[in-house]
Scaffold this active site. Structure first.
Site, mmCIF file in Angstrom:
data_model
loop_
_atom_site.group_PDB
_atom_site.id
_atom_site.type_symbol
_atom_site.label_atom_id
_atom_site.label_comp_id
_atom_site.label_asym_id
_atom_site.label_seq_id
_atom_site.Cartn_x
_atom_site.Cartn_y
_atom_site.Cartn_z
ATOM 1 N N HIS A 1 20.347 33.402 10.820
ATOM 2 C CA HIS A 1 21.462 34.281 10.448
ATOM 3 C C HIS A 1 22.378 33.716 9.372
ATOM 4 O O HIS A 1 23.026 34.474 8.655
ATOM 5 C CB HIS A 1 22.264 34.704 11.691
ATOM 6 C CG HIS A 1 23.252 33.678 12.166
ATOM 7 N ND1 HIS A 1 22.934 32.730 13.092
ATOM 8 C CD2 HIS A 1 24.547 33.462 11.822
ATOM 9 C CE1 HIS A 1 24.002 31.974 13.317
ATOM 10 N NE2 HIS A 1 24.991 32.392 12.552
ATOM 11 N N GLU B 1 23.625 33.255 3.682
ATOM 12 C CA GLU B 1 25.016 32.988 3.351
ATOM 13 C C GLU B 1 25.217 31.538 2.901
ATOM 14 O O GLU B 1 25.941 31.271 1.950
ATOM 15 C CB GLU B 1 25.904 33.302 4.568
ATOM 16 C CG GLU B 1 27.388 33.077 4.341
ATOM 17 C CD GLU B 1 27.988 33.998 3.290
ATOM 18 O OE1 GLU B 1 27.321 34.965 2.894
ATOM 19 O OE2 GLU B 1 29.121 33.725 2.855
ATOM 20 N N ASP B 2 24.575 30.605 3.589
ATOM 21 C CA ASP B 2 24.920 29.195 3.394
ATOM 22 C C ASP B 2 23.895 28.378 2.621
ATOM 23 O O ASP B 2 24.179 27.259 2.237
ATOM 24 C CB ASP B 2 25.106 28.513 4.767
ATOM 25 C CG ASP B 2 26.357 29.009 5.479
ATOM 26 O OD1 ASP B 2 27.185 29.642 4.816
ATOM 27 O OD2 ASP B 2 26.483 28.761 6.692
ATOM 28 N N ASP C 1 27.063 35.117 17.419
ATOM 29 C CA ASP C 1 27.535 34.134 16.449
ATOM 30 C C ASP C 1 29.013 33.825 16.710
ATOM 31 O O ASP C 1 29.431 32.669 16.770
ATOM 32 C CB ASP C 1 27.333 34.728 15.042
ATOM 33 C CG ASP C 1 27.897 33.854 13.938
ATOM 34 O OD1 ASP C 1 27.630 32.642 13.933
ATOM 35 O OD2 ASP C 1 28.612 34.409 13.071
HETATM 36 MN MN MN Z 1 27.000 31.629 12.141
#
Ligand code: MN
Length: 732
Positions: free
Chosen positions: A78, A82-83, A145
Site C-alpha cells: 500500500h 507513495e514512498d 493502515d
Molecule cells: Mn501506510
C-alpha cells in the site's frame, strides 16, 4: 535489519492469513512481502525499525478483517507507490490489475487532505473519503493502515499526533462505525482520545486499573450466574463480561457531567448462541435472573441497525444494585458486529463465491432497511452513489459538494452569486486553471474576482453543471442585460420562425398580434425577447405556442384571397444573423450572437469606421462613426447602448449602400446615371429621382459594393456626369 521484529510480524501475519484463508497462495504473499521489502529497504519507521514492519502489520489487520487475497496483497504494497519508485505498471505486471488499483486507491487517499475546521462539515469529509475510494477494500485497507499508525503514534511529534488523532476521530472512527466494524472503531477512538485528552484518558484508565480486581470479580459473578442457568437449560453459549471502551465512558462522563466514580453503567455482557430462537430464550432467562431496567430493551434482531448490526440489548440490575447491559446475539451476528462490511468477505470465502465487485452486501442491506437512518447510511456508504458528486475545498478548508463534472464556475456560484458574477479566473491547487476545468475530489479551488468583471458570459450556461449556477447566471442576465437579452432573444426567436417557415410579418399583423401575445402570456414582444434572451423561455417553445395560430391565419387569408393584407414571407435583407465566424460582416464586441442591421442613414460599407447601437428590439444597428446620428455617444443616457464593432468580411461579400446625388435637372440624366452604374459593374437595387424647386433634383442610388474603395470609385464616376454637382452617403 532487526530480523526478530520482521520475523515476529511476518509470522503473525502468516498465521492470521492461514487461519482465515487456509488455501491462500502463500508463495504469492511472500513475493509481495519480498517486493515491498526491497522497495522500502532504505526507509525506517519513526522508532528506527525497518519499514516493512508497517505493511506486514497492515496486511495482518486486513487478513484479520477477513478480506480477500487481493486486499492482503494491496495492504502489503500500500505504501509502495507513495514512498518508493514502484509504479502502478510494475505492480500491475507482478500482481494484477485489481491489486494495482487497490494500491493506487490507497495512495490517492494518502495524498488527500481530510481535515476541516468546521464541525458541520464532517459528514462531507467522510463522503469525500468514500467518493475517492472506488472500491470498498480501499477504504478498509486505509482504515487498517490508520489503525497501525495509531498503534505506533507515540513516535510522532505532538503536532502530528494531534492532527492524525483529530482526523481519526473525524473520519476513520465514524467510517469504521458506519461500516459496522465495532472493534476497530473502539480501538481508533480510545487511541485518539489518549492523545487528544490525555488527562481524562488517564483518569479513566487509572480508575479502571485501580478497580480491576473489583470489576473482574463482579463480572465473573454475573457471567457464572448466566452461564449456569443457560447450561442447565441446555442452551449452548459463550458468555463474557467487559468494561465499555474508554471513549464511550469518556462520552458518558461528559454528557452526564459525572466523575468516573459516579458512573455505573460501564459493564457490558455478551451472550453468543447458535440460533435466533436461542437469543430470545436467553433474553427470557436474563430477565428472570435480574431486575429489568424499564425502557432499555432493544430488539436489533427484528430491526437491525443501519450498519447491519443485530443483537438483543437489555439493561438489568444485579444483586449489588449495579446496572449492566446484556447483548445477546448469534455467532454470525457477532462476526458482523465485529467486522462489519468486511465480514461479508468471510461469508463469501466460506461459501466459495467469487470476488464481490458490486457490493451485494451493501445492496442487500439497503433493501432490508427502510428507515431514514438507513438512508443516511446508504448515502455515506454506497460508493457508486458518489459518482454523481465531487467534493472540493475552499482555500479556508470548507468543503463544497458539487455535481460530478462541475467546474470553477459551479464552485464560484456555490459560494455566492456575487463571487460568480465577479469571477475573472480560478486557481485549482494554487495553479491558474481554465474556468471550464472539471474539478476532482479534494481539489482546493480559489476564485479570482475583480470589481470590474463584466459578469458571466453566456457560454458559462453550457459549461456549468449545477442548476444552482445556471439559475444564478440566468438571473444575472435577466436583471443586468435587458437590452442585450432582447437582441439575443429576438435573434433566436426570428431564426426559429424562419426555420419553421413562419413569416415574421405575422408578428406585426394588427389582427394577429394581440392574439399571439396573449397565447405567449407577454404584454409586448420585447418582454418575450428578453425572456428568451436570459433563458427563461426557449425560442422553440415560444414559436411552438403560436405556430398553429399563424398557420391558421395564413390559411384563412389565402382562402379569402385578400391581397391587401397578405402575410407574406419578406426576405428582410437588412437583418442578417451574424454567426460565430462573422461571415455576415460585423463582429459586435462582447455580444456573442446577435442581429445586425446597417443603418439606412449612413449605409456603412467595409472600410468605413463604424460603431454599433443596441436598439430596442431590432438588434444592433451599425452606423458610420461620422454619421450625424452617431454623434451622441457620450450622452450618459445613451452611452451604455453604444457598442464597439468591427468589420469581419469574407471575400466578395456585397454590402448595400446608398448615395444621394445633387443634380441640375435635365432630360436623360437618369439614363446617364444608370449607364455609369452598369459600366462600373455594380448591382443597382434602387434608383429614384426627385425634382426639387429651383431646377434642382436629387437621385437616390442604392447599390452593392464590397468596400469603401469600390464605393469611392463609383462615386467619382457619378460625379463626372454632367449636371451632377454633389453627392452624399446615405439618405436623409
Ligand atoms: Mn501506510
Amino acid at each position: 535489519m532487526n530480523m526478530e521484529t520482521f520475523e515476529q510480524h511476518y509470522t503473525a501475519m502468516r498465521q492470521t492469513i492461514e487461519k482465515h484463508m487456509p488455501n491462500a497462495d502463500m508463495a504469492l504473499i511472500d513475493q509481495a512481502v519480498e517486493y515491498a521489502n526491497v522497495k522500502h529497504q532504505f526507509q525506517k519507521r519513526k522508532d528506527g525499525s525497518p519499514y516493512i514492519i508497517h505493511p506486514l502489520a497492515v496486511a495482518e489487520i486486513v487478513a484479520e478483517m477477513g478480506l480477500d487475497m487481493d486486499a492482503i496483497l494491496g495492504a502489503l504494497l500500500h505504501d509502495c507507490i507513495e514512498d518508493t519508485d514502484a509504479s502502478h505498471e510494475d505492480i500491475e505486471k507482478l500482481f494484477g490489475t485489481t491489486v494495482a488499483e487497490l494500491v493506487e486507491g490507497v495512495t490517492k487517499l494518502t495524498r488527500a487532505n481530510f481535515s476541516t475546521s468546521e464541525q458541520a462539515q464532517m459528514e462531507n469529509l467522510r463522503k469525500m473519503f468514500m467518493a475517492m475510494s472506488k472500491d470498498i477494500r480501499v477504504v478498509l485497507i486505509k482504515i487498517a493502515d490508520r489503525l497501525h499508525n495509531m498503534r505506533t503514534m507515540q513516535y510522532q511529534t505532538p503536532e502530528k499526533q494531534t492532527k492524525k488523532c483529530r482526523e481519526t476521530m473525524d473520519v476513520y472512527a465514524p467510517l469504521a462505525h458506519r461500516l459496522g466494524m465495532q472493534k476497530i472503531k473502539w480501538e481508533l477512538e480510545d487511541t485518539a482520545l489518549r492523545y487528544l485528552a490525555p488527562a481524562e484518558y488517564n483518569e479513566i484508565t487509572s480508575y479502571l486499573l485501580a478497580h480491576k480486581d473489583q470489576d473482574e470479580s463482579f463480572m465473573r459473578t454475573i457471567q457464572e450466574k448466566i452461564t449456569q442457568r443457560l447450561t442447565a437449560m441446555g442452551i449452548q453459549n459463550t458468555t463474557y463480561g467487559r468494561i465499555k471502551h474508554v471513549y464511550s465512558i469518556y462520552r458518558k462522563m461528559q454528557s452526564q457531567g459525572k466523575t468516573m466514580g459516579e458512573l455505573y453503567d460501564i459493564y457490558a455482557f455478551r451472550v453468543i448462541v447458535n440460533s435466533i430462537p436461542d437469543c430470545y430464550n436467553v433474553l427470557g432467562h436474563v430477565h428472570d435472573l435480574f431486575n429489568l431496567v424499564p425502557g432499555r430493551f432493544k430488539d436489533y434482531i427484528s430491526t437491525p441497525k443501519p450498519n447491519m448490526y443485530q443483537s438483543l440489548h437489555t439493561t438489568v440490575i444485579g444483586s449489588q444494585g449495579i446496572p449492566f447491559e446484556v447483548q445477546i446475539r448469534t455467532w454470525q451476528m457477532h462476526e458482523t458486529a465485529e467486522y462489519g462490511v468486511a465480514a461479508h468477505w468471510k461469508y463469501k470465502q466460506g461459501s466459495g463465491g467469487g470476488t464481490e465487485k458490486d457490493f451485494e452486501w451493501v445492496r442487500r442491506l439497503l433493501e432490508s432497511q427502510q428507515d431514514s437512518d438507513a438512508e443516511e447510511f446508504v448515502q455515506s456508504l454506497k460508493i457508486d452513489m458518489f459518482d454523481d458528486e465531487v467534493f472540493v475545498y475552499t482555500p479556508k478548508g470548507r468543503i463544497v459538494s458539487l455535481p460530478a463534472g462541475s467546474t470553477p464556475i459551479d464552485f464560484a456560484y456555490a459560494i455566492h452569486s456575487g463571487v460568480g458574477n465577479a469571477m475573472i479566473g480560478a486557481k485549482i491547487n494554487n495553479r491558474i486553471a481554465n474556468i471550464d476545468t472539471k474539478l476532482k475530489n479534494g481539489d482546493i479551488v480559489e476564485i479570482l474576482t475583480s470589481k470590474s468583471a463584466k459578469g458571466p458570459s453566456r457560454d458559462w450556461l453550457n459549461i456549468c453543471m449545477s442548476n444552482q449556477a445556471r439559475t444564478k447566471i440566468k438571473q444575472w442576465f435577466k436583471k443586468e442585460k435587458r437590452e442585450e437579452n432582447i437582441v439575443h432573444g429576438r435573434a433566436s426567436f426570428e431564426s426559429e420562425m424562419k426555420r419553421s417557415s413562419l413569416p415574421l410579418s405575422a408578428l406585426s399583423d394588427p389582427e394577429l398580434e394581440p392574439q399571439l401575445l396573449r397565447k405567449l402570456s407577454f404584454d409586448n414582444w420585447d418582454d418575450m425577447y428578453a425572456a428568451i434572451g436570459y433563458g427563461g423561455l426557449t425560442a422553440t417553445k415560444a414559436v411552438g405556442r403560436i405556430r398553429d395560430d399563424i398557420a391558421k391565419a395564413i390559411k384563412a387569408q389565402t382562402a379569402e384571397k385578400i391581397p391587401q393584407n397578405p402575410l407574406r414571407m419578406k426576405p428582410d435583407s437588412e437583418l442578417v444573423l451574424r454567426n460565430r465566424h462573422g461571415v455576415n460582416g460585423v463582429i459586435v464586441e462582447d455580444i456573442d450572437s446577435c442581429m445586425i442591421k446597417f443603418a439606412k442613414c449612413c449605409t456603412p460599407v467595409p472600410g468605413d469606421p463604424i460603431v454599433g447601437f443596441i436598439t430596442k428590439g431590432f438588434g444592433v444597428s451599425i452606423h458610420r462613426a461620422d454619421c450625424p446620428n452617431a454623434q451622441n455617444r457620450e450622452d450618459p443616457r445613451q452611452a451604455a447602448r453604444w457598442v464597439r464593432v468591427r468589420w469581419s468580411v469574407e471575400e466578395d461579400q456585397p454590402f448595400d449602400t446608398t448615395l444621394e446625388l445633387d443634380c441640375i435637372t435635365r432630360d436623360g440624366l437618369l439614363l446617364d446615371v444608370a449607364t455609369v452604374m452598369s459600366t462600373a459593374r455594380v448591382r443597382v437595387k434602387e434608383l429614384n429621382g426627385k425634382d426639387l424647386p429651383g431646377g434642382r433634383s436629387t437621385f437616390t442610388v442604392r447599390f452593392e459594393v464590397k468596400n469603401v474603395a469600390e464605393l469611392e470609385s463609383v462615386r467619382k464616376k457619378l460625379l463626372n456626369i454632367r449636371d451632377v454637382i454633389g453627392s452624399r452617403r446615405g439618405q436623409n
